[in-house]
Design a protein around this motif. Structure first.
Motif, PDB file in Angstrom:
ATOM      1  N   LEU A  48       0.845  -1.190   0.000  1.00  0.00           N
ATOM      2  CA  LEU A  48       0.000   0.000   0.000  1.00  0.00           C
ATOM      3  C   LEU A  48       0.882   1.242   0.000  1.00  0.00           C
ATOM      4  O   LEU A  48       1.658   1.460   0.945  1.00  0.00           O
ATOM      5  N   ILE A  49       0.812   2.027  -1.050  1.00  0.00           N
ATOM      6  CA  ILE A  49       1.491   3.321  -1.131  1.00  0.00           C
ATOM      7  C   ILE A  49       0.441   4.351  -1.534  1.00  0.00           C
ATOM      8  O   ILE A  49      -0.010   4.383  -2.680  1.00  0.00           O
ATOM      9  N   ARG A  50       0.043   5.175  -0.601  1.00  0.00           N
ATOM     10  CA  ARG A  50      -1.038   6.120  -0.879  1.00  0.00           C
ATOM     11  C   ARG A  50      -0.574   7.272  -1.765  1.00  0.00           C
ATOM     12  O   ARG A  50       0.612   7.602  -1.805  1.00  0.00           O
ATOM     13  N   HIS A  51      -1.539   7.859  -2.453  1.00  0.00           N
ATOM     14  CA  HIS A  51      -1.283   9.108  -3.159  1.00  0.00           C
ATOM     15  C   HIS A  51      -1.022  10.205  -2.131  1.00  0.00           C
ATOM     16  O   HIS A  51      -1.163  10.002  -0.929  1.00  0.00           O
ATOM     17  N   VAL A  78      -5.960  15.317   5.911  1.00  0.00           N
ATOM     18  CA  VAL A  78      -5.220  15.109   4.669  1.00  0.00           C
ATOM     19  C   VAL A  78      -3.736  15.435   4.863  1.00  0.00           C
ATOM     20  O   VAL A  78      -2.860  14.789   4.278  1.00  0.00           O
ATOM     21  N   ARG A  79      -3.431  16.382   5.724  1.00  0.00           N
ATOM     22  CA  ARG A  79      -2.034  16.737   5.955  1.00  0.00           C
ATOM     23  C   ARG A  79      -1.327  15.708   6.835  1.00  0.00           C
ATOM     24  O   ARG A  79      -0.102  15.575   6.752  1.00  0.00           O
ATOM     25  N   GLU A  80      -2.081  14.976   7.621  1.00  0.00           N
ATOM     26  CA  GLU A  80      -1.486  13.919   8.442  1.00  0.00           C
ATOM     27  C   GLU A  80      -1.116  12.693   7.614  1.00  0.00           C
ATOM     28  O   GLU A  80      -0.082  12.066   7.838  1.00  0.00           O
ATOM     29  N   ALA A  81      -1.970  12.320   6.668  1.00  0.00           N
ATOM     30  CA  ALA A  81      -1.843  11.006   6.029  1.00  0.00           C
ATOM     31  C   ALA A  81      -1.509  11.044   4.548  1.00  0.00           C
ATOM     32  O   ALA A  81      -1.177   9.997   3.976  1.00  0.00           O
ATOM     33  N   PHE A  82      -1.562  12.215   3.911  1.00  0.00           N
ATOM     34  CA  PHE A  82      -1.421  12.237   2.458  1.00  0.00           C
ATOM     35  C   PHE A  82      -0.384  13.257   1.992  1.00  0.00           C
ATOM     36  O   PHE A  82      -0.581  13.968   1.016  1.00  0.00           O
ATOM     37  N   ASP A  83       0.741  13.268   2.689  1.00  0.00           N
ATOM     38  CA  ASP A  83       1.881  14.098   2.296  1.00  0.00           C
ATOM     39  C   ASP A  83       2.674  13.341   1.228  1.00  0.00           C
ATOM     40  O   ASP A  83       3.176  12.252   1.470  1.00  0.00           O
ATOM     41  N   ILE A  84       2.785  13.917   0.035  1.00  0.00           N
ATOM     42  CA  ILE A  84       3.431  13.210  -1.086  1.00  0.00           C
ATOM     43  C   ILE A  84       4.879  12.875  -0.769  1.00  0.00           C
ATOM     44  O   ILE A  84       5.376  11.802  -1.138  1.00  0.00           O
ATOM     45  N   ASP A  85       5.595  13.756  -0.081  1.00  0.00           N
ATOM     46  CA  ASP A  85       7.001  13.488   0.226  1.00  0.00           C
ATOM     47  C   ASP A  85       7.135  12.244   1.100  1.00  0.00           C
ATOM     48  O   ASP A  85       7.967  11.372   0.849  1.00  0.00           O
ATOM     49  N   ARG A  86       6.303  12.159   2.125  1.00  0.00           N
ATOM     50  CA  ARG A  86       6.365  11.020   3.034  1.00  0.00           C
ATOM     51  C   ARG A  86       5.983   9.716   2.317  1.00  0.00           C
ATOM     52  O   ARG A  86       6.624   8.689   2.506  1.00  0.00           O
ATOM     53  N   ASN A  87       4.954   9.781   1.480  1.00  0.00           N
ATOM     54  CA  ASN A  87       4.498   8.570   0.810  1.00  0.00           C
ATOM     55  C   ASN A  87       5.466   8.107  -0.273  1.00  0.00           C
ATOM     56  O   ASN A  87       5.654   6.908  -0.481  1.00  0.00           O
ATOM     57  N   VAL A  88       6.108   9.058  -0.952  1.00  0.00           N
ATOM     58  CA  VAL A  88       7.091   8.681  -1.969  1.00  0.00           C
ATOM     59  C   VAL A  88       8.327   8.042  -1.325  1.00  0.00           C
ATOM     60  O   VAL A  88       8.963   7.166  -1.913  1.00  0.00           O
ATOM     61  N   GLU A  89       8.648   8.453  -0.103  1.00  0.00           N
ATOM     62  CA  GLU A  89       9.769   7.806   0.587  1.00  0.00           C
ATOM     63  C   GLU A  89       9.537   6.303   0.729  1.00  0.00           C
ATOM     64  O   GLU A  89      10.477   5.501   0.615  1.00  0.00           O
ATOM     65  N   SER A  90       8.294   5.898   0.960  1.00  0.00           N
ATOM     66  CA  SER A  90       7.977   4.471   1.059  1.00  0.00           C
ATOM     67  C   SER A  90       8.194   3.783  -0.285  1.00  0.00           C
ATOM     68  O   SER A  90       8.682   2.651  -0.345  1.00  0.00           O
ATOM     69  N   ASP A 101     -15.887  -0.788 -12.964  1.00  0.00           N
ATOM     70  CA  ASP A 101     -14.958   0.294 -12.663  1.00  0.00           C
ATOM     71  C   ASP A 101     -15.516   1.159 -11.541  1.00  0.00           C
ATOM     72  O   ASP A 101     -16.728   1.322 -11.389  1.00  0.00           O
ATOM     73  N   ARG A 102     -14.610   1.701 -10.749  1.00  0.00           N
ATOM     74  CA  ARG A 102     -15.009   2.572  -9.642  1.00  0.00           C
ATOM     75  C   ARG A 102     -13.825   3.460  -9.275  1.00  0.00           C
ATOM     76  O   ARG A 102     -12.685   3.210  -9.677  1.00  0.00           O
ATOM     77  N   ASP A 103     -14.104   4.496  -8.513  1.00  0.00           N
ATOM     78  CA  ASP A 103     -13.038   5.366  -8.032  1.00  0.00           C
ATOM     79  C   ASP A 103     -12.212   4.656  -6.972  1.00  0.00           C
ATOM     80  O   ASP A 103     -12.723   3.811  -6.223  1.00  0.00           O
ATOM     81  N   GLY A 104     -10.934   5.033  -6.893  1.00  0.00           N
ATOM     82  CA  GLY A 104     -10.126   4.678  -5.743  1.00  0.00           C
ATOM     83  C   GLY A 104     -10.320   5.785  -4.711  1.00  0.00           C
ATOM     84  O   GLY A 104     -11.383   5.922  -4.115  1.00  0.00           O
ATOM     85  N   LEU A 105      -9.306   6.593  -4.523  1.00  0.00           N
ATOM     86  CA  LEU A 105      -9.414   7.796  -3.705  1.00  0.00           C
ATOM     87  C   LEU A 105      -8.942   8.955  -4.577  1.00  0.00           C
ATOM     88  O   LEU A 105      -7.742   9.240  -4.663  1.00  0.00           O
ATOM     89  N   PRO A 106      -9.868   9.619  -5.271  1.00  0.00           N
ATOM     90  CA  PRO A 106      -9.478  10.647  -6.237  1.00  0.00           C
ATOM     91  C   PRO A 106      -8.688  11.782  -5.595  1.00  0.00           C
ATOM     92  O   PRO A 106      -8.997  12.219  -4.485  1.00  0.00           O
ATOM     93  N   ASN A 107      -7.681  12.261  -6.317  1.00  0.00           N
ATOM     94  CA  ASN A 107      -6.903  13.387  -5.819  1.00  0.00           C
ATOM     95  C   ASN A 107      -7.770  14.622  -5.625  1.00  0.00           C
ATOM     96  O   ASN A 107      -7.456  15.480  -4.784  1.00  0.00           O
ATOM     97  N   THR A 108      -8.861  14.746  -6.398  1.00  0.00           N
ATOM     98  CA  THR A 108      -9.730  15.912  -6.228  1.00  0.00           C
ATOM     99  C   THR A 108     -10.338  15.951  -4.824  1.00  0.00           C
ATOM    100  O   THR A 108     -10.526  17.035  -4.263  1.00  0.00           O
ATOM    101  N   VAL A 109     -10.626  14.789  -4.258  1.00  0.00           N
ATOM    102  CA  VAL A 109     -11.143  14.739  -2.881  1.00  0.00           C
ATOM    103  C   VAL A 109     -10.079  15.257  -1.921  1.00  0.00           C
ATOM    104  O   VAL A 109     -10.362  16.058  -1.020  1.00  0.00           O
ATOM    105  N   LEU A 110      -8.830  14.806  -2.102  1.00  0.00           N
ATOM    106  CA  LEU A 110      -7.748  15.264  -1.229  1.00  0.00           C
ATOM    107  C   LEU A 110      -7.500  16.754  -1.393  1.00  0.00           C
ATOM    108  O   LEU A 110      -7.250  17.472  -0.408  1.00  0.00           O
ATOM    109  N   GLU A 111      -7.545  17.239  -2.637  1.00  0.00           N
ATOM    110  CA  GLU A 111      -7.340  18.675  -2.878  1.00  0.00           C
ATOM    111  C   GLU A 111      -8.426  19.503  -2.212  1.00  0.00           C
ATOM    112  O   GLU A 111      -8.146  20.559  -1.618  1.00  0.00           O
TER     113      GLU A 111
END
Length: 284
Positions: free
Chosen positions: A75-78, A260-272, A188-198
């Protein structure tokens, strides 16, 4: 590395064979849910690892893929780049009315027809608002015709495709963000769209459905609202409660931004993801 477990994965496998390297794949939504399991497994054959961007997608892959794939699933989140400025840039007319905003491709799985039905209900209830649906897709003409049939031309606007700066302007103007996702007829269905996070990062209360993986970002009633898919009445109820209560919008929107700032920071997730690359290279 290939994005999507589809033809891109086949290309990555071929390139890896030419170069004497391993390859990996990130799976998302359509490729996870709308392909037959055998076809999905064929695209992933021989990969070093597979990442899924939601826990729901990871669990689905674990259920449908052969056993040898399971230890290669991660699992690597957006995420969002919180260091990038979000500059507002214009927006639609009628700025004095509260804005209900929907953003996404105009396709079946986004469920925007239910947003139009909800707008019709809200108008019947005497709620004043405007609605903007931003995006392009194969069903845009059909959706516009539906709005005409419902006589929603005075309160619903379709912008077509917008760039990120234009979207940022809409997020800043909006009172509520709505994405009434459904499971399409082909699965087909949505995952977790970036528009929701934005939208969450913009401090907007989000109303969406349980058809997607939005529950992995949204705690219902705290950092947003989740309603059953296809349930126009429930969708309209949630939108109305938010439009009628600025305090509720502020409370839920603030919780959304913190989440969203706790769990969906791109820098932190890309490190994984980088660690998976390093482990894969080291195992060559």
């Amino acid at each position: 590395h290939a994005e999507f477990a589809f033809v891109t994965a086949d290309v990555a496998r071929t390139m890896a064979a030419w170069l004497g390297r391993r390859f990996s794949v990130s799976a998302h939504a359509w490729d996870v849910y709308a392909q037959p399991p055998a076809e999905l497994a064929r695209h992933l054959e021989g990969c070093a690892f597979v990442t899924a961007c939601t826990q729901a997608a990871r669990q689905h892959l674990d259920a449908v893929l052969p056993v040898p794939f399971r230890e290669r699933l991660h699992l690597i989140r957006h995420g969002l780049d919180f260091g990038s400025p979000r500059v507002p840039d214009g927006g639609p007319s009628n700025a004095g009315l509260p804005l209900v905003l929907g953003v996404g491709r105009i396709e079946e799985k986004k469920g925007f027809c239910y947003l139009l039905d909800a707008c019709d209900l809200l108008r019947e209830r005497g709620v004043t608002f405007r609605c903007v649906i931003a995006g392009d897709g194969s069903l845009l003409g059909r959706l516009a015709a539906m709005a005409t049939t419902l006589d929603l031309g005075g309160c619903v606007e379709f912008t077509g495709r917008l760039n990120q700066e234009q979207l940022a302007g809409l997020y800043r103007q909006a009172a509520v963000f709505v994405l009434p996702s459904v499971v399409a007829r082909d699965g087909d269905r949505d995952g977790l769209p970036n528009t929701v996070l934005e939208a969450m990062d913009a401090g907007l209360p989000v109303v969406t459905t349980r058809a997607a993986a939005a529950s992995e970002a949204i705690a219902d009633g705290e950092s947003g609202f989740l309603v059953p898919p296809h349930d126009t009445e429930a969708l309209a109820d949630r939108i109305e409660s938010l439009l009628r209560s600025p305090q509720l919008r502020r409370t839920v929107g603030g919780a959304a931004r913190r989440r969203v700032r706790e769990a969906f920071d791109i820098d932190r997730n890309v490190e994984s993801l980088i660690r998976l690359f390093e482990d894969s290279i080291g195992a060559k």
